[in-house]
Design an enzyme around this catalytic site. Structure first.
Site, PDB file in Angstrom:
ATOM      1  N   GLU A 232      -6.268  -8.085   6.154  1.00  0.00           N
ATOM      2  CA  GLU A 232      -5.848  -6.620   6.114  1.00  0.00           C
ATOM      3  C   GLU A 232      -5.684  -6.141   7.435  1.00  0.00           C
ATOM      4  O   GLU A 232      -6.429  -6.427   8.357  1.00  0.00           O
ATOM      5  CB  GLU A 232      -7.054  -5.834   5.214  1.00  0.00           C
ATOM      6  CG  GLU A 232      -7.504  -6.214   4.238  1.00  0.00           C
ATOM      7  CD  GLU A 232      -8.591  -5.234   3.703  1.00  0.00           C
ATOM      8  OE1 GLU A 232      -8.745  -4.194   4.117  1.00  0.00           O
ATOM      9  OE2 GLU A 232      -9.669  -6.063   3.121  1.00  0.00           O
ATOM     10  N   SER A 233      -4.733  -5.066   7.458  1.00  0.00           N
ATOM     11  CA  SER A 233      -4.549  -4.368   8.782  1.00  0.00           C
ATOM     12  C   SER A 233      -3.919  -5.263  10.069  1.00  0.00           C
ATOM     13  O   SER A 233      -4.237  -6.572  10.315  1.00  0.00           O
ATOM     14  CB  SER A 233      -5.837  -3.588   9.310  1.00  0.00           C
ATOM     15  OG  SER A 233      -6.160  -2.771   8.477  1.00  0.00           O
TER      16      SER A 233
ATOM     17  N   LYS B  66       0.400   4.972   1.202  1.00  0.00           N
ATOM     18  CA  LYS B  66      -0.420   5.893   1.858  1.00  0.00           C
ATOM     19  C   LYS B  66       0.448   7.033   2.645  1.00  0.00           C
ATOM     20  O   LYS B  66       1.573   6.352   3.211  1.00  0.00           O
ATOM     21  CB  LYS B  66      -1.377   5.364   2.771  1.00  0.00           C
ATOM     22  CG  LYS B  66      -0.990   4.470   3.927  1.00  0.00           C
ATOM     23  CD  LYS B  66      -2.035   3.822   4.650  1.00  0.00           C
ATOM     24  CE  LYS B  66      -1.646   3.041   5.737  1.00  0.00           C
ATOM     25  NZ  LYS B  66      -2.760   2.447   6.567  1.00  0.00           N
TER      26      LYS B  66
ATOM     27  N   GLU C  65     -14.610  -5.322   1.640  1.00  0.00           N
ATOM     28  CA  GLU C  65     -14.109  -5.379   2.940  1.00  0.00           C
ATOM     29  C   GLU C  65     -14.985  -5.602   4.208  1.00  0.00           C
ATOM     30  O   GLU C  65     -16.095  -4.897   4.084  1.00  0.00           O
ATOM     31  CB  GLU C  65     -13.229  -4.233   3.112  1.00  0.00           C
ATOM     32  CG  GLU C  65     -12.482  -4.190   4.513  1.00  0.00           C
ATOM     33  CD  GLU C  65     -11.868  -3.058   4.821  1.00  0.00           C
ATOM     34  OE1 GLU C  65     -10.653  -2.722   4.101  1.00  0.00           O
ATOM     35  OE2 GLU C  65     -12.044  -1.866   5.482  1.00  0.00           O
TER      36      GLU C  65
ATOM     37  N   LYS D  60      -8.107   2.529  -3.028  1.00  0.00           N
ATOM     38  CA  LYS D  60      -8.469   2.502  -1.516  1.00  0.00           C
ATOM     39  C   LYS D  60      -9.341   3.809  -1.288  1.00  0.00           C
ATOM     40  O   LYS D  60      -8.497   4.896  -0.800  1.00  0.00           O
ATOM     41  CB  LYS D  60      -7.429   2.047  -0.749  1.00  0.00           C
ATOM     42  CG  LYS D  60      -7.913   1.458   0.625  1.00  0.00           C
ATOM     43  CD  LYS D  60      -6.873   0.889   1.555  1.00  0.00           C
ATOM     44  CE  LYS D  60      -7.401   0.253   2.791  1.00  0.00           C
ATOM     45  NZ  LYS D  60      -6.398  -0.427   3.496  1.00  0.00           N
TER      46      LYS D  60
ATOM     47  N   GLU E 251       0.712  -1.349   0.222  1.00  0.00           N
ATOM     48  CA  GLU E 251      -0.085  -0.110   0.033  1.00  0.00           C
ATOM     49  C   GLU E 251       0.721   1.323   0.014  1.00  0.00           C
ATOM     50  O   GLU E 251       1.949   1.390   0.707  1.00  0.00           O
ATOM     51  CB  GLU E 251      -0.945  -0.129   1.192  1.00  0.00           C
ATOM     52  CG  GLU E 251      -1.960   1.209   1.324  1.00  0.00           C
ATOM     53  CD  GLU E 251      -3.276   0.831   2.079  1.00  0.00           C
ATOM     54  OE1 GLU E 251      -4.088   0.122   1.585  1.00  0.00           O
ATOM     55  OE2 GLU E 251      -3.057   0.947   3.394  1.00  0.00           O
TER      56      GLU E 251
ATOM     57  N   ASN F 113     -10.674  -6.785   7.669  1.00  0.00           N
ATOM     58  CA  ASN F 113      -9.900  -6.040   8.183  1.00  0.00           C
ATOM     59  C   ASN F 113      -9.857  -6.224   9.642  1.00  0.00           C
ATOM     60  O   ASN F 113     -11.059  -6.220  10.368  1.00  0.00           O
ATOM     61  CB  ASN F 113     -10.551  -4.712   7.969  1.00  0.00           C
ATOM     62  CG  ASN F 113      -9.757  -3.419   8.303  1.00  0.00           C
ATOM     63  OD1 ASN F 113      -8.985  -3.494   9.425  1.00  0.00           O
ATOM     64  ND2 ASN F 113      -9.494  -2.404   7.496  1.00  0.00           N
TER      65      ASN F 113
END
Length: 275
Positions: A218-219, A58, A167, A118, A56, A188
């Site tokens: 995710e995360s 960001k 998600e 995203k 990612e 997530n």
């Protein structure tokens, strides 16, 4: 009490209304990227050599603040490609994540990997934006959409040739849409209200999914042991952002993550089965 997600969604709807007034759909459709073929996110994440990584790009997040002050999305994207990322995720939400559609366009010009826009998609106009700025797929967040909205956006994305990563954050959200329409589903592990991380959520939700659905964790993935644990739960891919963005060289961090994950998985495979 309003959550951070409620605030982000309210801000997003206001921004989308502004962008619609400034840039009509017809103007977006005239961009060259709108007519370009798209790359399959689902296909990129089904790798015979082990779990894939969506790396990612960001700059910031509500939970972490500014993560990377010196932020050059195209350079980061090239370093990720060199480190064998399967796909890239680009944050485009401006208010809370300091992202932009221009970041997406810069990354599209830099690499030929599948790109995920995203953002907090609440309107089909955002799908047209995604296509026009070079995305191959978009994120649809179950907690942000009612079942009818999810269905409409899934259909609209398909009509535009866009892939979708759906998600979910909670077990019950899986019952809120038609799984037959979903090809890639991400869990997530971060609670949207408390921001606490529970990797066990992925185990519960992945176990409910048909085999044909690509599973993305995710995360909260910071170590190879986290990745190996999630792979054991059935993850086909990991989406990692903050961990890489905090490193001096995100591409090198991705390469190290992939190498250490392979070692952790090999070690796990040698462990005796629990009776």
């Amino acid at each position: 009490m309003a959550t951070i997600l409620d605030q982000i969604l309210a801000d997003t709807r206001a921004l989308v209304a502004e962008r619609k007034a400034l840039t009509p759909t017809a103007a977006l459709e005239r961009r060259s990227a709108f007519r370009a073929p798209t790359l399959s996110l689902a296909r990129a994440l089904r790798r015979p050599d082990g779990p894939a990584t969506i790396a990612e790009c960001k700059r910031a997040s509500p939970s972490e603040g500014v993560i990377r002050r010196e932020y050059a999305p195209a350079d980061i994207a090239r370093s990720y490609k060199q480190a064998a990322a399967a796909a890239l995720s680009v944050l485009t939400e401006p208010t809370h994540f300091q992202g932009s559609l221009d970041h997406l366009a810069q990354v599209r010009a830099a690499v030929d990997l599948p790109l995920l826009r995203k953002d907090f998609v609440v309107d089909a106009y955002q799908l047209i934006e995604a296509r026009a700025y070079g995305a191959d797929a978009v994120l649809l967040i179950a907690a942000a959409l009612d079942p009818a909205e999810m269905t409409d956006l899934l259909d609209a994305a398909r009509d535009l040739g866009l892939g979708v990563l759906v998600e979910v954050h909670a077990d019950a959200e899986v019952d809120g849409f038609d799984l037959d329409r979903v090809g890639v589903l991400g869990v997530n592990s971060r609670d949207l209200q408390t921001f606490e991380v529970d990797l066990g959520r992925a185990e519960r939700i992945f176990a409910r999914l048909p085999e044909r659905i690509v599973r993305v964790a995710e995360s909260g993935i910071r170590t190879a042991d986290d990745a190996a644990r999630l792979r054991g739960y059935g993850a086909d891919a990991f989406l990692v952002g903050t961990h890489f963005m905090r490193q001096p060289d995100p591409g090198r961090a991705l390469a190290a993550f992939r190498r250490e994950t392979a070692l952790a998985l090999a070690d796990a495979s040698r462990q005796p089965a629990t009776p």
